[in-house]
Structures are given as structure tokens and as C-alpha cells.
Write an enzyme that holds these catalytic residues in place. Structure first.
Site, mmCIF file in Angstrom:
data_model
loop_
_atom_site.group_PDB
_atom_site.id
_atom_site.type_symbol
_atom_site.label_atom_id
_atom_site.label_comp_id
_atom_site.label_asym_id
_atom_site.label_seq_id
_atom_site.Cartn_x
_atom_site.Cartn_y
_atom_site.Cartn_z
ATOM 1 N N ILE A 106 7.508 33.514 -31.097
ATOM 2 C CA ILE A 106 7.417 33.980 -29.717
ATOM 3 C C ILE A 106 8.852 33.845 -29.218
ATOM 4 O O ILE A 106 9.321 32.740 -28.959
ATOM 5 C CB ILE A 106 6.425 33.163 -28.883
ATOM 6 C CG1 ILE A 106 5.015 33.342 -29.435
ATOM 7 C CG2 ILE A 106 6.502 33.592 -27.415
ATOM 8 C CD1 ILE A 106 3.943 32.552 -28.705
ATOM 9 N N PRO A 107 9.573 34.957 -29.145
ATOM 10 C CA PRO A 107 11.036 34.911 -29.012
ATOM 11 C C PRO A 107 11.549 34.554 -27.620
ATOM 12 O O PRO A 107 12.187 35.362 -26.947
ATOM 13 C CB PRO A 107 11.448 36.330 -29.430
ATOM 14 C CG PRO A 107 10.284 37.176 -29.054
ATOM 15 C CD PRO A 107 9.071 36.316 -29.282
ATOM 16 N N CYS A 108 11.323 33.320 -27.216
ATOM 17 C CA CYS A 108 11.839 32.857 -25.927
ATOM 18 C C CYS A 108 13.369 32.826 -25.931
ATOM 19 O O CYS A 108 13.987 32.829 -24.870
ATOM 20 C CB CYS A 108 11.249 31.509 -25.544
ATOM 21 S SG CYS A 108 11.497 30.210 -26.754
ATOM 22 N N HIS A 109 13.969 32.852 -27.107
ATOM 23 C CA HIS A 109 15.436 32.880 -27.198
ATOM 24 C C HIS A 109 16.007 34.182 -26.638
ATOM 25 O O HIS A 109 17.184 34.251 -26.326
ATOM 26 C CB HIS A 109 15.889 32.672 -28.648
ATOM 27 C CG HIS A 109 15.401 33.721 -29.593
ATOM 28 N ND1 HIS A 109 14.152 33.650 -30.186
ATOM 29 C CD2 HIS A 109 15.964 34.878 -30.026
ATOM 30 C CE1 HIS A 109 13.979 34.708 -30.956
ATOM 31 N NE2 HIS A 109 15.073 35.479 -30.874
ATOM 32 N N ARG A 110 15.179 35.209 -26.469
ATOM 33 C CA ARG A 110 15.661 36.499 -25.958
ATOM 34 C C ARG A 110 15.706 36.566 -24.437
ATOM 35 O O ARG A 110 16.008 37.608 -23.876
ATOM 36 C CB ARG A 110 14.786 37.627 -26.499
ATOM 37 C CG ARG A 110 14.884 37.771 -28.008
ATOM 38 C CD ARG A 110 14.040 38.896 -28.556
ATOM 39 N NE ARG A 110 14.079 38.849 -30.013
ATOM 40 C CZ ARG A 110 13.094 39.267 -30.794
ATOM 41 N NH1 ARG A 110 11.998 39.795 -30.265
ATOM 42 N NH2 ARG A 110 13.204 39.178 -32.104
#
Length: 194
Positions: A159-163
Site C-alpha cells: 500500500i504505497p504510502c511512500h507516494r
């Protein structure tokens, strides 16, 4: 009370953090810790799919985080079948634009799940602001709640919270360290987002 997770190489710990309402109620969670280019990675899965992926420098804090998020679960070391999932998650960390094809056991509130779905819709190599995510889920005034949901993400990289960045494009906090966030974003940008 001793730790629910025991590893011959790790000390036993007491459990003092309360978990979520279900807390992995009586479920069995398999897990393993490996090295990757971002440090240590802990991957855990229920019978429904990957339920927890965390990055760190040392195994002990990763195990403590796992225990605190699933306080009622029974933990077991991953077996040979689990190694396939572990290898896929490590591959995703090393090449985040490559995507993945395995089930996730996403546990959260309805609001969190909406935020996480919006994150998964951001293509590799692209970013969005907290305000943009709030707009995408139809809650433009809920920027702080969106930030809280992003912070509650239990599945690093998947779940790409880094984006998600600040409105001005600067890097914001990342539970697993801003340096790791920068590294994953650079990998995605370097791959052309595909």
C-alpha cells in the site's frame, strides 16, 4: 507475560501495547524477517494474505510492532511455502514498480480502506499530496484524517504510502524512515514508473 513470538536469537519481551478491536483474534499469522537493500524486512501473512510488512534496522522493533498490531494472534515462523511470498515482497521492495500478484489481508476501518485504495491507484513513479488523496476519496476537508489513515498503513510498499508528499512536493514522514521513502521513490522514478 512473555512474548507471543519466540525466536532463539531474540530476547523474550513482555507485551504492553493494546491492539485493534479484533487484534488478529485467534488467527494464525506466519512471519519471517530477511535482509533487503533497505535494511530488515518483516513479512507476515494470515490465511487470507499478506497482513503486515515493515522495514527497519533491527528485528526486535519489527517483531514488537507485529505483536502490538495483532495482540490476539498466534504467531509461527514461515514455512517453505511462505518463502515464495517473502521472496515476492522482497522483489517488490527492490523493484517497486514491478507490482505484485498475491492477496492482501487489509484490516482497517472503512475510511482507512478508502484511503489505502486511493494510494494503490497512484501509479509507480507518480506521487500525490495528502490534499489530493482527500479530494480523490470525496472528503476534501479530511486532510488530517487522511494523514492518520496513511500513518496506520501496515503494508509497507504494497500500500504505497511512500507516494504521498507534502503539498509543496517535499518528503513527509514515513513510519519506516524518510531515507527509505526517498530510496523507494527514486527506484520507482528510475524505472520510468513501469
Amino acid at each position: 507475560m512473555t512474548s507471543a513470538i519466540s525466536d532463539p536469537g531474540l530476547p523474550m519481551r513482555g507485551r504492553s501495547v493494546a491492539g485493534s478491536a479484533s487484534g488478529g483474534a485467534t488467527s494464525k499469522i506466519r512471519f519471517a524477517i530477511r535482509d533487503c537493500s533497505l535494511g530488515k524486512i518483516l513479512v507476515a501473512a494470515s490465511d487470507k494474505g499478506a497482513c503486515f510488512v515493515a522495514l527497519g534496522d533491527e528485528p526486535e522493533p519489527l517483531l514488537a510492532d507485529l505483536e502490538s498490531r495483532f495482540p490476539n494472534a498466534r504467531f509461527a515462523k514461515g514455512d517453505a511455502d511462505f518463502e515464495t511470498l517473502l521472496a515476492e515482497v522482497v522483489r517488490l521492495v527492490e523493484a517497486p514498480a514491478s507490482g505484485f500478484d498475491f492477496p492482501l489481508d487489509i484490516q482497517g476501518t472503512a475510511f482507512q480502506r478508502r484511503v489505502w485504495a486511493a494510494l494503490q491507484a497512484i501509479p509507480a513513479g507518480a506521487t500525490a499530496s495528502y490534499a489530493e488523496i482527500a479530494q480523490r476519496i470525496g472528503e476534501p476537508k479530511s486532510v488530517r484524517a487522511v494523514a492518520g489513515a496513511i500513518a496506520a498503513n501496515k503494508l509497507a510498499v504494497m500500500i504505497p504510502c511512500h507516494r504521498v508528499l507534502h503539498k509543496d512536493g517535499s518528503l513527509s514522514g514515513f513510519r519506516w524512515g524518510v531515507g527509505r521513502k526517498r530510496a523507494v521513490l527514486e527506484r520507482e522514478a528510475g524505472s520510468g514508473g513501469a
